[in-house]
Scaffold this motif. Structure first.
Motif, PDB file in Angstrom:
ATOM      1  N   TYR A  81      13.280  -2.591  -0.148  1.00 13.37           N
ATOM      2  CA  TYR A  81      12.767  -1.548  -1.049  1.00 13.37           C
ATOM      3  C   TYR A  81      11.318  -1.213  -0.704  1.00 13.37           C
ATOM      4  O   TYR A  81      10.961  -0.040  -0.553  1.00 13.37           O
ATOM      5  CB  TYR A  81      12.886  -2.071  -2.477  1.00 13.37           C
ATOM      6  N   PHE A  82      10.493  -2.245  -0.542  1.00 12.10           N
ATOM      7  CA  PHE A  82       9.075  -1.994  -0.245  1.00 12.10           C
ATOM      8  C   PHE A  82       8.877  -1.549   1.205  1.00 12.10           C
ATOM      9  O   PHE A  82       7.887  -0.896   1.523  1.00 12.10           O
ATOM     10  CB  PHE A  82       8.236  -3.232  -0.586  1.00 12.10           C
ATOM     11  N   MET A  83       9.837  -1.874   2.059  1.00 13.82           N
ATOM     12  CA  MET A  83       9.797  -1.362   3.431  1.00 13.82           C
ATOM     13  C   MET A  83       9.793   0.172   3.430  1.00 13.82           C
ATOM     14  O   MET A  83       9.097   0.803   4.230  1.00 13.82           O
ATOM     15  CB  MET A  83      11.028  -1.880   4.184  1.00 13.82           C
ATOM     16  N   VAL A  84      10.550   0.751   2.504  1.00 17.45           N
ATOM     17  CA  VAL A  84      10.607   2.215   2.419  1.00 17.45           C
ATOM     18  C   VAL A  84       9.222   2.774   2.068  1.00 17.45           C
ATOM     19  O   VAL A  84       8.800   3.807   2.602  1.00 17.45           O
ATOM     20  CB  VAL A  84      11.673   2.647   1.385  1.00 17.45           C
ATOM     21  N   PHE A  85       8.491   2.086   1.181  1.00 18.60           N
ATOM     22  CA  PHE A  85       7.128   2.512   0.838  1.00 18.60           C
ATOM     23  C   PHE A  85       6.263   2.532   2.092  1.00 18.60           C
ATOM     24  O   PHE A  85       5.542   3.488   2.368  1.00 18.60           O
ATOM     25  CB  PHE A  85       6.492   1.527  -0.156  1.00 18.60           C
ATOM     26  N   TYR A  86       6.351   1.443   2.853  1.00 20.48           N
ATOM     27  CA  TYR A  86       5.528   1.339   4.059  1.00 20.48           C
ATOM     28  C   TYR A  86       5.944   2.364   5.114  1.00 20.48           C
ATOM     29  O   TYR A  86       5.103   2.922   5.814  1.00 20.48           O
ATOM     30  CB  TYR A  86       5.594  -0.079   4.639  1.00 20.48           C
ATOM     31  N   LEU A  87       7.231   2.602   5.212  1.00 18.27           N
ATOM     32  CA  LEU A  87       7.691   3.612   6.174  1.00 18.27           C
ATOM     33  C   LEU A  87       7.088   4.966   5.835  1.00 18.27           C
ATOM     34  O   LEU A  87       6.613   5.697   6.717  1.00 18.27           O
ATOM     35  CB  LEU A  87       9.218   3.706   6.144  1.00 18.27           C
ATOM     36  N   ALA A  88       7.099   5.290   4.541  1.00 16.89           N
ATOM     37  CA  ALA A  88       6.506   6.566   4.110  1.00 16.89           C
ATOM     38  C   ALA A  88       5.021   6.577   4.442  1.00 16.89           C
ATOM     39  O   ALA A  88       4.491   7.591   4.940  1.00 16.89           O
ATOM     40  CB  ALA A  88       6.723   6.746   2.611  1.00 16.89           C
ATOM     41  N   GLY A  89       4.335   5.466   4.201  1.00 11.66           N
ATOM     42  CA  GLY A  89       2.906   5.373   4.507  1.00 11.66           C
ATOM     43  C   GLY A  89       2.640   5.533   5.992  1.00 11.66           C
ATOM     44  O   GLY A  89       1.727   6.258   6.408  1.00 11.66           O
ATOM     45  N   LEU A  90       3.477   4.902   6.802  1.00 15.69           N
ATOM     46  CA  LEU A  90       3.282   4.966   8.256  1.00 15.69           C
ATOM     47  C   LEU A  90       3.493   6.384   8.778  1.00 15.69           C
ATOM     48  O   LEU A  90       2.797   6.851   9.683  1.00 15.69           O
ATOM     49  CB  LEU A  90       4.265   4.015   8.949  1.00 15.69           C
ATOM     50  N   GLN A  91       4.464   7.058   8.191  1.00 13.77           N
ATOM     51  CA  GLN A  91       4.750   8.403   8.682  1.00 13.77           C
ATOM     52  C   GLN A  91       3.686   9.418   8.278  1.00 13.77           C
ATOM     53  O   GLN A  91       3.649  10.527   8.798  1.00 13.77           O
ATOM     54  CB  GLN A  91       6.143   8.826   8.220  1.00 13.77           C
ATOM     55  N   ASN A  92       2.822   9.020   7.365  1.00 10.09           N
ATOM     56  CA  ASN A  92       1.720   9.911   6.962  1.00 10.09           C
ATOM     57  C   ASN A  92       0.481   9.728   7.832  1.00 10.09           C
ATOM     58  O   ASN A  92      -0.499  10.449   7.662  1.00 10.09           O
ATOM     59  CB  ASN A  92       1.344   9.646   5.502  1.00 10.09           C
ATOM     60  N   ILE A  93       0.488   8.759   8.723  1.00  2.00           N
ATOM     61  CA  ILE A  93      -0.681   8.552   9.587  1.00  2.00           C
ATOM     62  C   ILE A  93      -0.584   9.523  10.771  1.00  2.00           C
ATOM     63  O   ILE A  93       0.420   9.502  11.501  1.00  2.00           O
ATOM     64  CB  ILE A  93      -0.739   7.091  10.103  1.00  2.00           C
ATOM     65  N   PRO A  94      -1.573  10.375  10.956  1.00  2.00           N
ATOM     66  CA  PRO A  94      -1.493  11.364  12.048  1.00  2.00           C
ATOM     67  C   PRO A  94      -1.369  10.679  13.410  1.00  2.00           C
ATOM     68  O   PRO A  94      -2.074   9.713  13.691  1.00  2.00           O
ATOM     69  CB  PRO A  94      -2.825  12.110  11.935  1.00  2.00           C
ATOM     70  N   ARG A  95      -0.478  11.215  14.232  1.00  2.00           N
ATOM     71  CA  ARG A  95      -0.240  10.614  15.555  1.00  2.00           C
ATOM     72  C   ARG A  95      -1.465  10.733  16.450  1.00  2.00           C
ATOM     73  O   ARG A  95      -1.641   9.951  17.380  1.00  2.00           O
ATOM     74  CB  ARG A  95       0.942  11.304  16.234  1.00  2.00           C
ATOM     75  N   THR A  96      -2.287  11.739  16.173  1.00  2.58           N
ATOM     76  CA  THR A  96      -3.463  11.962  17.037  1.00  2.58           C
ATOM     77  C   THR A  96      -4.364  10.729  17.085  1.00  2.58           C
ATOM     78  O   THR A  96      -4.971  10.451  18.106  1.00  2.58           O
ATOM     79  CB  THR A  96      -4.275  13.170  16.530  1.00  2.58           C
ATOM     80  N   TYR A  97      -4.442   9.996  15.981  1.00  4.39           N
ATOM     81  CA  TYR A  97      -5.288   8.798  15.956  1.00  4.39           C
ATOM     82  C   TYR A  97      -4.819   7.805  17.023  1.00  4.39           C
ATOM     83  O   TYR A  97      -5.604   7.199  17.735  1.00  4.39           O
ATOM     84  CB  TYR A  97      -5.239   8.108  14.594  1.00  4.39           C
ATOM     85  N   TYR A  98      -3.489   7.650  17.082  1.00  4.38           N
ATOM     86  CA  TYR A  98      -2.940   6.698  18.057  1.00  4.38           C
ATOM     87  C   TYR A  98      -3.133   7.214  19.487  1.00  4.38           C
ATOM     88  O   TYR A  98      -3.367   6.445  20.416  1.00  4.38           O
ATOM     89  CB  TYR A  98      -1.451   6.461  17.788  1.00  4.38           C
ATOM     90  N   GLU A  99      -3.023   8.539  19.651  1.00  5.09           N
ATOM     91  CA  GLU A  99      -3.191   9.124  20.992  1.00  5.09           C
ATOM     92  C   GLU A  99      -4.613   8.890  21.500  1.00  5.09           C
ATOM     93  O   GLU A  99      -4.834   8.507  22.652  1.00  5.09           O
ATOM     94  CB  GLU A  99      -2.871  10.619  20.953  1.00  5.09           C
ATOM     95  N   VAL A 100      -5.583   9.073  20.583  1.00  4.77           N
ATOM     96  CA  VAL A 100      -6.987   8.834  20.961  1.00  4.77           C
ATOM     97  C   VAL A 100      -7.179   7.351  21.301  1.00  4.77           C
ATOM     98  O   VAL A 100      -7.816   6.999  22.300  1.00  4.77           O
ATOM     99  CB  VAL A 100      -7.932   9.251  19.809  1.00  4.77           C
ATOM    100  N   ALA A 101      -6.557   6.489  20.484  1.00  2.59           N
ATOM    101  CA  ALA A 101      -6.685   5.045  20.735  1.00  2.59           C
ATOM    102  C   ALA A 101      -6.086   4.685  22.094  1.00  2.59           C
ATOM    103  O   ALA A 101      -6.632   3.859  22.831  1.00  2.59           O
ATOM    104  CB  ALA A 101      -5.991   4.273  19.624  1.00  2.59           C
ATOM    105  N   ASP A 102      -4.942   5.332  22.419  1.00  2.00           N
ATOM    106  CA  ASP A 102      -4.312   5.076  23.728  1.00  2.00           C
ATOM    107  C   ASP A 102      -5.236   5.471  24.868  1.00  2.00           C
ATOM    108  O   ASP A 102      -5.362   4.770  25.875  1.00  2.00           O
ATOM    109  CB  ASP A 102      -3.004   5.863  23.845  1.00  2.00           C
TER     110      ASP A 102
END
Lengths: 430, 303
Positions: B184-205
């Motif tokens: 149940y709480f995994m779904v909360f985290y999944l929603a949270g993760l999907q709200n993080i802009p991908r650009t942040y990870y691209e810059v980090a890469d």
């Protein structure tokens, strides 16, 4: 004006949302003059047999409707009390002797209506019953409330096949004393290759309801001359030498003699299941369990409860009665139904295992068919009622927890009984 | 006359409409939540058995419960139950969400989207099962000759007394709670993760950040609001947990799993000590409120 209309709209909307809830609270089911609601604790054979009685009663009274609700024992009193407190209680209900003082103190039950039962007077009614069997359902002024439907003495059941397998004759070699239980129990206990018990020689009610703990503990305590509470019900004596000795006996069954173990018991809701399915060779139970054990198909024999001093036997009795709710609008009908149902005395015994302690039918042919009836009746003649206190449920809960410390955790019996005494004293003085 | 005068500001008009629309829900809350809470507090100041009139005894019930070893033991058991189950649930639900989140992690994922959807359903499934069924399943799994015995007997021929030993029974309850709620709480985290802009990870890469650095510097800080929500909800639900512990262990063995909700139930409905049970509920509410406020303050200050 527009603002007023809009505000009215909001208020109306709010009322609309709340109104179904308000109406739900206010629309109690209309009480029919010919409808009885009957609550009872669950006992499969009794539930089944009651259906037949109701069908017969309704055949004679076609305009009467009887609704039965059978509630698991562990939840029964809680549901009954909260329902009565909410003004929704049943017309008719059954109740065990230990819960009666609390119900009487709260003025829940109607006194017996002798005329509705068909008796000219209280004396005529009393003359129909074995002496003392009505006492548990009587108040200090002598008013009777309960109509006994089930009168039990608690005896030992032994698995005859296990006895023969161990070279014992179940007719002769059954235990007479608690020391015999240990000696014979050792011969009956079975272990696997790792030394784990696969079959208990004698089993305690490890995972079961707190009442089972007192059914097993209290008679042994009384036999040794001990008491759970003093006569005034203001002080506990469970840490007396007698109380500690019984707790020590339980401890030794598990840890010294190794004839039973909590891990050898199933967590089933039916306390008779381990014996019924052959995982235990000896077990203490009441006559109501006889049809249950017969259903399991286990070969068994009822023998007298082991004693501390066989020359001075002490047994424990318990009883259940039917009561009419003081708030019921159908009291007269309820008493009529009770009297009708009680006429099936022999069937209550043979079909359900309930002993109705009315005089004059024990010698009948049908009555002789119940396995161990003579043993149960003999036990009643030496029977003493269970401890009666307003706080029975709490006292039983305390005893269960502290006896579990002894048999599950190996806590010193003296320590556990001292702790139990402190707790019980607080409970009864609160 | 119009409901909202033209002279009022748009903000004021907005506020008034807000109040109007919230009014029905607020009324329901007041009647069915706030009023019973107040009533519980008043009952806690009385001796009351449901069937006879209340007798005012001041703070007598509070003095009695803080002098009662059973209540203090119950508080301790509840604290272990709530803290351990919440921490592990949080870790597992976050781990599962990270594992299943193919888009938000910004890189390689363990499972593909098809299998991920199926696994999400599998992990979420225990949440949909009736609590009583969960409890009965739990009892069957942990009883002396149950499934856990079959599994552990490969390594150890002695049955582990899961439900007959206090600490083990509490562990069994905690395990069942985690199994039931992690999805149940995994779904909360999944929603949270999907709200993080991908650009942040691209810059980090582009900066050559490792997986751990990306998690520590991007994912975890941006999941703080979700974590706060999960933490508060999980703790509140855990402390209110009743059905599964009641059916699975009934507070036993020897009171070893008698969490606060079971003690309150026993006092209220088995011993008919409503005043005392109400006092325990008020204490439980106060503890919960304090812990929640501390959590909110902690997360806000960090944010």
């Amino acid at each position: 004006m527009k603002r007023f209309v809009q505000l009215c709209g909001v208020v109306a909307f709010t009322i609309l949302i709340l109104s179904p809830l308000a109406f739900a609270g206010g629309s109690r089911e209309t009480v029919s003059e010919n409808r009885l609601v009957f609550w009872k604790h669950h006992h499969e054979p009794a539930d089944r047999f009651l259906e037949n009685i109701i069908a017969d009663f309704q055949a004679e009274n076609p305009d009467v409707e009887i609704v039965v609700e059978s509630i698991p024992h562990g939840e029964y009193i809680t549901k009954l009390l909260t329902s009565i407190a909410g003004g929704e209680g049943p017309d008719l209900f059954d109740l065990g002797d230990t819960d009666v003082p609390g119900f009487m103190a709260r003025n829940i039950m109607a006194p017996i209506d002798y005329a509705a039962l068909g008796f000219p007077s209280q004396a005529a009614f009393e003359a129909e019953w074995l002496p003392t069997t009505l006492d548990s359902f009587t108040d200090a002024q002598g008013r009777r409330y309960g109509y006994p439907i089930e009168y039990n003495s608690w005896q030992l059941v032994i698995n005859t096949e296990h006895f023969r397998e161990a070279g014992l004759d179940p007719e002769r070699d059954y235990p007479r004393t608690w020391e015999d239980v240990v000696r014979i129990g050792r011969a009956l206990t079975r272990y696997d290759d790792s030394g784990n018990i696969t079959r208990s020689g004698f089993i305690l009610p490890f995972p079961h309801h707190s009442g089972w703990y007192l059914f097993n503990f209290e008679p042994h305590l009384l036999q040794r001359g001990g008491l759970i509470l003093n006569e005034e019900m203001t002080e506990s004596f469970v840490n007396s030498p007698e109380g500690v000795a019984v707790a020590q006996y339980w401890h030794d069954l598990v840890y010294t003699h190794r004839i039973t173990h909590p891990d050898a018991a199933s967590a089933s809701a039916d306390a008779n299941q381990d014996f019924g399915e052959g995982r235990a060779s000896m077990w203490i139970t009441g006559p109501w369990a006889v049809p249950v054990l017969q259903n399991y198909g286990v070969p068994f024999k009822v023998v007298s409860l082991p004693q501390h001093d066989p020359a001075n036997p002490v047994h424990i009795t318990s009883s259940w009665a039917w009561f009419v709710n003081r708030s019921s609008r159908n009291q007269e009908l309820a008493w009529r139904f009770i009297e009708f149902a009680s006429k099936y005395q022999e069937e209550w015994l043979t079909e359900v295992g309930y002993i109705l302690p009315r005089i004059g039918w024990f010698e009948s042919e049908a009555a002789q068919t119940l396995d161990g009836l003579d043993v149960f009746l003999d036990g009643m003649s030496y029977g003493r009622p269970r401890v009666r206190t307003l706080n029975y449920a709490e006292v039983a809960n305390v005893m269960q927890r502290h006896l579990q410390r002894v048999v599950l955790q190996g806590v010193s019996p003296e320590q556990a009984m001292n702790d139990a005494k402190v707790e019980i004293d607080r409970v009864v003085r609160d | 006359m119009p409901i909202l005068r033209k002279s009022t500001s748009p903000l004021q008009r907005h506020n008034v409409w807000g109040v109007i629309f919230v009014a029905p829900a607020l009324t329901i809350f007041a009647v069915f939540a706030f009023y019973p809470m107040l009533e519980t507090f008043f009952v806690s100041l009385t001796r009351y058995d449901l069937l006879t009139p209340r007798e005012y005894i001041g703070i007598g019930n509070y003095i009695r419960i803080f002098d009662d070893p059973n209540f203090l033991s119950s508080l301790r058991i509840s604290a272990v139950y709530v803290v351990v189950s919440t921490v592990i649930t949080l870790a597992i639900s976050l781990g599962l969400a990270l594992l299943l989140n193919s888009a938000g992690s910004g890189g390689a994922t363990v499972v593909g989207s098809g299998a991920g959807g199926w696994l999400r359903t599998v992990y979420f499934f225990p949440t949909t099962i009736s609590l009583v069924v969960v409890a009965i399943l739990g009892r069957m799994v942990f009883q002396p000759r149950g499934l856990m015995f079959a599994v552990t007997s490969v390594f150890n021929s002695q049955p582990i007394p899961w439900l007959n030993e206090a600490a083990l029974a509490l562990s069994a309850l905690i395990s069942v709670r985690i199994w039931r709620t992690a999805g149940y709480f995994m779904v909360f985290y999944l929603a949270g993760l999907q709200n993080i802009p991908r650009t942040y990870y691209e810059v980090a890469d582009m900066d050559g950040a490792s997986h751990w650095q990306r998690f520590r510097s991007i994912t975890w800080p941006l999941l703080k609001p979700t974590t706060l929500l999960v933490l508060v909800t999980c703790m509140i639900n855990a402390i209110r947990d009743f059905a599964v512990p009641h059916v699975m262990t009934g507070g036993g063995p020897a009171g070893g799993t008698r969490i606060l909700s079971i003690l309150i139930y026993e006092n209220a409905f088995q011993f008919l000590r409503m005043g005392r049970a109400a006092a325990m509920s008020v204490v439980m509410f106060a503890v919960l409120m304090t812990v929640t406020l501390i959590q909110i303050r902690f997360f806000r200050s960090e944010h």
